[in-house]
Design a protein around this motif. Structure first.
Motif, PDB file in Angstrom:
ATOM      1  N   LEU A  86       0.839  -1.214   0.000  1.00 29.46           N
ATOM      2  CA  LEU A  86       0.000   0.000   0.000  1.00 29.46           C
ATOM      3  C   LEU A  86       0.870   1.259   0.000  1.00 29.46           C
ATOM      4  N   PRO A  87       0.385   2.353  -0.597  1.00 26.52           N
ATOM      5  CA  PRO A  87       1.135   3.610  -0.487  1.00 26.52           C
ATOM      6  C   PRO A  87       1.292   3.975   0.997  1.00 26.52           C
ATOM      7  N   THR A  88       2.446   4.534   1.379  1.00 31.27           N
ATOM      8  CA  THR A  88       2.654   4.851   2.804  1.00 31.27           C
ATOM      9  C   THR A  88       1.696   5.950   3.270  1.00 31.27           C
ATOM     10  N   SER A  89       1.093   6.662   2.306  1.00 33.85           N
ATOM     11  CA  SER A  89       0.144   7.717   2.680  1.00 33.85           C
ATOM     12  C   SER A  89      -1.254   7.157   2.975  1.00 33.85           C
ATOM     13  N   THR A  90      -1.448   5.853   2.834  1.00 42.32           N
ATOM     14  CA  THR A  90      -2.767   5.230   3.074  1.00 42.32           C
ATOM     15  C   THR A  90      -3.216   5.487   4.514  1.00 42.32           C
ATOM     16  N   ALA A  95      -5.951   0.621   5.409  1.00 40.23           N
ATOM     17  CA  ALA A  95      -5.048  -0.541   5.474  1.00 40.23           C
ATOM     18  C   ALA A  95      -5.663  -1.645   6.330  1.00 40.23           C
ATOM     19  N   LEU A  96      -6.267  -1.249   7.451  1.00 38.21           N
ATOM     20  CA  LEU A  96      -6.863  -2.238   8.361  1.00 38.21           C
ATOM     21  C   LEU A  96      -8.019  -2.960   7.679  1.00 38.21           C
ATOM     22  N   GLN A  97      -8.864  -2.209   7.002  1.00 39.03           N
ATOM     23  CA  GLN A  97     -10.023  -2.838   6.353  1.00 39.03           C
ATOM     24  C   GLN A  97      -9.566  -3.844   5.294  1.00 39.03           C
ATOM     25  N   ALA A  98      -8.558  -3.440   4.497  1.00 37.59           N
ATOM     26  CA  ALA A  98      -8.063  -4.331   3.442  1.00 37.59           C
ATOM     27  C   ALA A  98      -7.443  -5.590   4.046  1.00 37.59           C
ATOM     28  N   ALA A  99      -6.641  -5.415   5.087  1.00 34.26           N
ATOM     29  CA  ALA A  99      -5.936  -6.558   5.682  1.00 34.26           C
ATOM     30  C   ALA A  99      -6.918  -7.520   6.353  1.00 34.26           C
ATOM     31  N   VAL A 100      -7.928  -6.982   7.017  1.00 36.13           N
ATOM     32  CA  VAL A 100      -8.906  -7.860   7.684  1.00 36.13           C
ATOM     33  C   VAL A 100      -9.668  -8.672   6.636  1.00 36.13           C
ATOM     34  N   ALA A 101     -10.071  -8.015   5.550  1.00 39.94           N
ATOM     35  CA  ALA A 101     -10.776  -8.751   4.490  1.00 39.94           C
ATOM     36  C   ALA A 101      -9.873  -9.851   3.941  1.00 39.94           C
ATOM     37  N   ALA A 102      -8.582  -9.526   3.755  1.00 33.69           N
ATOM     38  CA  ALA A 102      -7.640 -10.489   3.175  1.00 33.69           C
ATOM     39  C   ALA A 102      -7.386 -11.680   4.103  1.00 33.69           C
TER      40      ALA A 102
END
Ligand code: COA
Length: 376
Positions: A86-90, A95-102
């Motif tokens: 992810l871009p560091t500016s995320t 980031a949390l939502q994407a990682a939890v879904a993954a």
């Protein structure tokens, strides 16, 4: 069709045995126990057990649950790789939502009919969130991602994962109290989102990632960041009266005030205010607290008659700021706590599930002709 209620205000959508709120008396209870008592006497681990399992644990039950949480801490390397992509500016909530879904890809859970497997996923999710939040924070700062320290409590390990230092007892206790206070709150937007997603029999990682998305908005969990920004903008107690006059006259909202359910001061705001005062006594005062206090005094007179008082977010940002958390981590910390409530509600939803499918009051054209594209 039943009565139209914008924002579902006053609509009773389901039964629940998890959180009780009396918005007129300023009462919040988890499974019948007052939040003031839980925040003083309990720990996040015990509170998570209470929410997920339904009762306070015995000493042995708590030890086993705590050991399970410790063992499940951390996330697969693939999740860390995803966070690195992810871009560091995320924003950390993105980031949390994407990682939890993954996580749903690493722990497939398409069949939600097995109660034990569901309960295990609830514990896994509760154990995993600190590693995601801290992992992304360190990645964006160019720091090494740390392994969980399984000799520490849940709150202390979260601080360790973020800072790479074993925190002191006071810091740990304050964060632990904050986690207890944010763990559950009835049918709030994110919990309801989770229940709606769960009601379609979606997997638990989809349920929690959807709840994270809902929590990220400024009218919900995102408010504590905005409170701190607002206090910094006001900058001086002398500016409070003018700020409040402008907001109230122009019908602009003051972040951290007001609540759909509470018509008096949120009981968690009282506990957080006391925590903030104690923290400032010990670690040095900040003018931001005086500004917040002055806002509360004006709001009491001007907005109190409308039932608008400080909510949980009004003082939590001040506490987190003093503990050294970056502002955009405030809402992720909220998620680290609320995951226990979200998953408890998901388990409850599945016990007697019926898919959520409300009606809309259709106000569009009754009937319209399909006009061919060249004739429009
Ligand atoms: N500051 C000033 N006025 C406020 C207010 C606030 N923070 N919150 C509500 N009001 C006023 C509204 O302007 C409205 O006034 P009106 O009836 O004269 O038009 C009335 O109170 C009802 O507000 P409404 O937004 O319809 O209430 P809601 O129940 O839909 O919303 C919140 C609840 C929490 C979303 C709302 O109070 C808010 O936006 N607060 C600020 C954000 C916040 O702190 N969120 C964290 C919640 S834990």
């Amino acid at each position: 069709m039943s009565e139209f209620s914008p924002g579902l205000a006053g609509v009773v959508a389901d039964k629940s045995t998890i959180g009780f709120i009396d918005g007129n008396a300023g009462v919040l209870r988890y499974r019948g126990i007052r939040i003031e008592e839980l925040s003083e006497k309990s720990t996040f681990e015990e509170t998570a057990y209470l929410l997920i399992e339904g009762t306070l644990p015995t000493r042995d039950q708590l030890a086993a649950f705590d050991a399970e949480l410790r063992a499940l801490r951390g996330v697969p390397d693939g999740i860390i790789a995803l966070l690195r992509a992810l871009p560091t500016s995320t924003h950390p909530m993105v980031a949390l939502q994407a990682a939890v879904a993954a996580l749903g890809g690493f722990f497939p859970h398409s069949d939600v009919s097995d109660r034990k497997k569901n309960r295990d996923a609830a514990v896994r999710l509760t154990a995993a969130l600190p590693a995601i939040v801290a992992g992304f924070d360190r990645i964006r700062k160019g720091l090494t991602v740390l392994e969980p320290n399984r000799s520490l409590t849940h709150a202390a390990d979260f601080l360790w994962l973020l800072n790479g230092q074993v925190p002191d007892a006071q810091e740990t206790r304050i964060l632990d109290m904050c986690l207890v206070m944010h763990a559950e709150h009835g049918f709030n937007a994110s919990t309801f989102t989770g229940r709606v997603v769960g009601s379609s029999l979606a997997n638990p990682y989809a349920v929690v990632s959807a709840a994270v998305g809902s929590l990220s908005g400024p009218l919900h969990g995102g408010a504590n960041e905005e409170v701190l920004e607002m206090l910094r903008e006001i900058a001086d107690v002398a500016n409070v009266d003018e700020f409040m006059k402008d907001r109230i006259e122009n019908k602009k909202k003051i972040m951290g005030l007001g609540h759909r359910i509470y018509k008096v001061k949120d009981p968690r705001a009282d506990v957080l205010q006391a925590l903030a005062e104690k923290l400032f006594e010990e670690k040095g005062a900040t003018p931001l607290y005086d500004i917040a206090y002055a806002i509360e005094q004006v709001a009491k007179v001007k907005l109190g008659p409308k039932g608008i008082y400080p909510n949980v977010d009004f003082y939590s940002g001040l506490v987190y700021d003093k503990l050294g958390f970056a502002m955009d981590l405030f809402t992720p910390i909220f998620a680290v706590a609320r995951v226990a409530g979200w998953t408890a509600h998901w388990l409850e939803q599945l016990q007697d599930n019926r898919i959520y499918r409300p009606d809309a009051l259709y106000v569009g054209p009754a009937e319209a002709a399909y006009v061919e594209i060249d004739a429009r």
